[in-house]
Design a protein around this motif. Structure first.
Motif, PDB file in Angstrom:
ATOM      1  N   SER B  65      -4.005  -5.558  -9.593  1.00  0.00           N
ATOM      2  CA  SER B  65      -4.367  -5.251  -8.206  1.00  0.00           C
ATOM      3  C   SER B  65      -3.363  -4.265  -7.615  1.00  0.00           C
ATOM      4  N   PRO B  66      -3.864  -3.215  -6.980  1.00  0.00           N
ATOM      5  CA  PRO B  66      -2.979  -2.270  -6.293  1.00  0.00           C
ATOM      6  C   PRO B  66      -2.710  -2.754  -4.870  1.00  0.00           C
ATOM      7  N   LYS B  67      -1.499  -2.452  -4.398  1.00  0.00           N
ATOM      8  CA  LYS B  67      -1.135  -2.814  -3.023  1.00  0.00           C
ATOM      9  C   LYS B  67      -0.456  -1.604  -2.389  1.00  0.00           C
ATOM     10  N   SER B  68      -0.954  -1.189  -1.250  1.00  0.00           N
ATOM     11  CA  SER B  68      -0.409   0.007  -0.602  1.00  0.00           C
ATOM     12  C   SER B  68       0.143  -0.341   0.769  1.00  0.00           C
ATOM     13  N   PRO B  69       1.470  -0.451   0.929  1.00  0.00           N
ATOM     14  CA  PRO B  69       2.036  -0.759   2.239  1.00  0.00           C
ATOM     15  C   PRO B  69       1.925   0.410   3.216  1.00  0.00           C
TER      16      PRO B  69
END
Lengths: 113, 113
Positions: B65-69
């Motif tokens: 899963s990608p997570k972009s803050p």
């Protein structure tokens, strides 16, 4: 059959030779074509970028696209030992959600002094 | 002043663990990607993400899963690591609206034991 085919090599040439690297593809919707160079244990580095058909020259490098044959080429003139690397072709369509690239498997080039 | 940087460069971990790889770009691009390069050097897109949408390659397991803050960062989380996840993972970025030519980081070599 992969969407983008590329001879894995290795391709070994003497220093100063003209190198021809090629890719064929099956998706006629591809419009943007790129060549990347990847040194061992490094990330791919963008070399050439071409839109649609035609030629593009940058120093010792020339990229050609023949959409009618679904065939792209990268020529390297006066090849140098520092050109020894894996060369990856990449392409994408015009209406590609996410701008994702489809890569060939890469051709390993060795330029011998 | 590295354009696309990712950490760590090397990651060795045991099966079943959860791990993260971080990526940052300072190019001002609005789209970021994760690619996987297997042992045969074949580069395959995993995710494309901008502030509007996440595009997932359908072949990617949901353990990834990608997570972009924020716009400059796209981290990759991997749960329940498997032996087959061993590969080099590349982060990349590009500017939407242009040709989609992507600029790559140096890669994270993941080894699952």
């Amino acid at each position: 059959q992969k969407e983008v085919e590329q001879d894995p090599g290795p391709l070994s040439v003497p220093e100063g030779a003209i190198v021809s690297l090629n890719c064929t593809y099956s998706n006629s919707a591809f419009q943007y074509f790129m060549w990347y160079r990847q040194y061992s244990r490094k990330g791919p580095e963008l070399l050439m970028y071409t839109y649609s058909s035609g030629n593009k020259e940058d120093g010792r490098f020339t990229a050609q696209v023949d959409k009618s044959s679904k065939y792209i080429s990268l020529f390297i003139r006066d090849s140098q030992p520092s050109d020894s690397a894996t060369y990856l072709c990449a392409m994408r369509t015009n209406n590609n959600a996410g701008n994702m690239l489809t890569f060939g498997g890469g051709t390993r080039l060795m330029v011998k002094p | 002043d590295t354009a696309v940087s990712q950490t760590p460069k090397y990651l060795v971990t045991q099966m079943g663990n959860d791990k993260s790889i971080k990526c940052e770009q300072n190019l001002g691009h609005d789209t970021m990607y994760w690619y996987k390069q297997d042992s045969k050097k074949f580069l395959k897109i995993m995710f494309s993400y901008n502030n509007k949408e996440l595009i997932i390659n359908e072949t990617v397991p949901n353990r990834f899963s990608p997570k972009s803050p924020d716009k400059a960062h796209l981290n990759l989380h991997i749960n329940s690591l498997e032996l087959g996840d061993s590969a080099v993972y590349f982060c990349a970025s590009s500017q939407e609206g242009k040709g989609g030519e992507a600029f790559f980081g140096q890669g994270t070599r993941l080894t699952v034991v």
